[in-house]
Design an enzyme around this catalytic site. Structure first.
Site, PDB file in Angstrom:
ATOM      1  N   CYS A   1       0.821  -1.215   0.000  1.00 11.68           N
ATOM      2  CA  CYS A   1       0.000   0.000   0.000  1.00 11.68           C
ATOM      3  C   CYS A   1       0.858   1.270   0.000  1.00 11.68           C
ATOM      4  O   CYS A   1       0.365   2.345  -0.351  1.00 11.68           O
ATOM      5  CB  CYS A   1      -0.963  -0.007   1.176  1.00 11.68           C
ATOM      6  SG  CYS A   1      -0.227  -0.338   2.774  1.00 11.68           S
ATOM      7  N   HIS A   2       2.126   1.141   0.333  1.00 16.08           N
ATOM      8  CA  HIS A   2       3.012   2.320   0.294  1.00 16.08           C
ATOM      9  C   HIS A   2       3.217   2.817  -1.139  1.00 16.08           C
ATOM     10  O   HIS A   2       3.629   3.946  -1.342  1.00 16.08           O
ATOM     11  CB  HIS A   2       4.366   2.015   0.950  1.00 16.08           C
ATOM     12  CG  HIS A   2       5.136   0.904   0.296  1.00 16.08           C
ATOM     13  ND1 HIS A   2       4.895  -0.428   0.571  1.00 16.08           N
ATOM     14  CD2 HIS A   2       6.115   0.934  -0.630  1.00 16.08           C
ATOM     15  CE1 HIS A   2       5.707  -1.172  -0.151  1.00 16.08           C
ATOM     16  NE2 HIS A   2       6.463  -0.371  -0.901  1.00 16.08           N
TER      17      HIS A   2
END
Length: 187
Positions: free
Chosen positions: A121-122
């Site tokens: 998700c980064h």
């Protein structure tokens, strides 16, 4: 697990890895739901996370278990398809899903991702390359993107400079694609 990102809480059961949580993680389940502490069966997770954080691993090979609603599962599946060293905007993910899904809905699903780092998700950024929201904090998000950028630079042998924070749209040819070395982008 102690890492360069701080202490990570790893949660798994016999089916697989269920969670990786930062200190002060958004949407972190109450520790009582984790069950009894057992230090065994985390060797593979710890090894692969360490390899990734050392720049020696590009993807994970772990049994994972994700539970969420239909939109969360779709978003998390798309996160897993963002290649190492690349980013995608929340709006781009929403457009891929269609059905009038908004960037804000995608952001809410991304924020509930229980498998930070492993489900990357980064790699999701705001419009025009802006770093927004991350359950582990913006500094950790920036660190992970920098780690991937540095690996891309070492792998290509070319100096890498990125306009990630300069406000460029993803369609701009100078937009940050962490897998390709680029010359200096003007701000």
């Amino acid at each position: 697990m102690e890492t360069t990102l701080g202490t990570l809480t790893l949660v798994r059961d016999v089916e697989g890895l269920r969670g990786i949580y930062f200190p002060h993680h958004w949407c972190r389940p109450h520790p009582a739901t984790f069950g009894p502490y057992r230090g065994e069966r985390f060797d593979d997770v710890a090894r692969q996370l360490t390899e990734y954080l050392n720049g020696d691993r590009l993807e994970f090979d772990l049994e994972v278990v994700l539970h969420g609603d239909a939109l969360q599962m779709k978003v998390w599946s798309l996160l897993d398809q963002i290649p190492y060293g690349q980013t995608m905007a929340y709006g781009e993910l929403a457009a891929q899903i269609g059905n009038d899904v908004t960037a804000q809905q995608v952001g809410a699903a991304v924020g509930r991702n229980p498998l930070s780092i492993v489900v990357p998700c980064h790699r999701v950024i705001g419009r025009y390359g802006k770093l927004t929201g991350y359950a582990g904090g913006i500094a950790r998000k920036q660190y992970l993107l920098g780690l991937e950028r540095d690996y891309a630079s070492r792998a290509s042998g070319a100096p890498f400079q990125c306009a990630l924070l300069s406000g460029l749209s993803p369609q701009d040819p100078r937009h940050c694609d962490l897998t390709k070395p680029r010359g200096r982008a003007s701000a």
